[in-house]
Design a protein around this motif. Structure first.
Motif, mmCIF file in Angstrom:
data_model
loop_
_atom_site.group_PDB
_atom_site.id
_atom_site.type_symbol
_atom_site.label_atom_id
_atom_site.label_comp_id
_atom_site.label_asym_id
_atom_site.label_seq_id
_atom_site.Cartn_x
_atom_site.Cartn_y
_atom_site.Cartn_z
ATOM 1 N N SER A 2 6.032 0.088 -21.139
ATOM 2 C CA SER A 2 5.036 0.617 -20.218
ATOM 3 C C SER A 2 3.691 -0.008 -20.524
ATOM 4 O O SER A 2 3.327 -0.199 -21.666
ATOM 5 N N ASP A 27 2.205 3.590 -26.980
ATOM 6 C CA ASP A 27 2.014 2.899 -25.709
ATOM 7 C C ASP A 27 3.100 1.860 -25.447
ATOM 8 O O ASP A 27 3.531 1.672 -24.307
ATOM 9 N N GLY A 30 5.888 3.554 -23.962
ATOM 10 C CA GLY A 30 5.606 4.450 -22.848
ATOM 11 C C GLY A 30 5.907 5.896 -23.203
ATOM 12 O O GLY A 30 6.372 6.669 -22.368
#
Length: 249
Positions: A2, A27, A30
């Motif tokens: 993501s 991150d 995601g």
């Protein structure tokens, strides 16, 4: 998996002796999560940290099968929740003084489909929100006694705000035989902002306050985090407060 980015911040507040919240931002996968522990001196802190550590480890381990389509997002999140639950139970078995500990857990997974999709899973009253076009929508339903009363029509939302049992949980990680998460999913728009938080935020701020702050911050996740926590402290800071703000690429 993501390109969405999460910024998190946690504060002990103005009343509590220790911070029993924990969070993780991943991150690259995601994946993001917030936990709010409970269970006497140190127990809540241990439960929240154990749940977050187990959730993060499991998410990393199963990121590749998810990416390859070998499991669904809901299966992925259910497994993460189960591992967190088992980790808290296991730690309590090792240390009898922690036998009554538990924690809430709210998780967010964004899958990079043609239209990215936000997948929430949660146990307890830590919340997930979607902020879109200036409007804030609660994406999770609190697992509390009061929420049960409201659903049955026994209590109105207005009276629930001041009810003495409003923070009594009906579900938590580590306090029953199995984890029983609820799931929600939303296709995302390019300018959507997502929020995960412990109830230290929602005890102090109404949803209208949160929406106002998010709207004024012009999409800046650091500014949103700082202003949400600062406002909750200004209102009394009665609990630990943790927020993660996830913004689009």
């Amino acid at each position: 998996m993501s390109a969405w980015v999460g910024i998190g911040r946690s504060d002990i507040g103005l009343v509590r002796a220790m911070n029993q919240d924990a969070f993780v931002t991943m991150d690259q996968l995601g994946f993001w999560a917030v936990a709010d522990g409970m269970g006497g001196h140190a127990g809540g802190e241990v439960a929240a940290q154990a749940a977050i550590a187990a959730a993060a480890a499991r998410a990393e381990l199963f990121a590749d099968p998810l990416r390859k389509g070998q499991c669904t997002p809901q299966d992925f999140l259910r497994d993460v929740m189960t591992q967190a639950h088992d980790a808290v139970l296991g730690r309590a078995r090792l240390e009898p003084r922690l036998a009554q500990m538990g924690t809430t857990l709210v998780t967010l997974l964004i899958t990079p489909d043609a239209v990215p999709t936000a997948h929430f899973a949660h146990v307890g009253d830590s919340r997930g929100y979607l902020f879109r076009d200036g409007r804030l929508t609660q994406s999770t339903t609190d697992h509390t006694l009061i929420e049960t009363y409201i659903a049955r029509g026994v209590l109105t939302p207005a009276k629930a705000k001041t009810h003495p049992e409003r923070h009594v949980l009906t579900r938590a990680i580590g306090v029953s035989r199995t984890a029983k998460p609820d799931f929600t999913a939303y296709p995302l728009h390019p300018a959507d902002i997502l929020l995960l938080c412990s109830d230290g935020l929602t005890k102090m701020l109404e949803d209208t306050d949160i929406a106002e702050i998010m709207g004024q911050a012009q999409g800046d996740p650091i500014r949103i985090c700082d202003r949400l926590i600062d406002r909750s402290l200004a209102r009394g800071g009665e609990d630990n407060v943790t927020v993660i703000v996830v913004t689009p690429p």
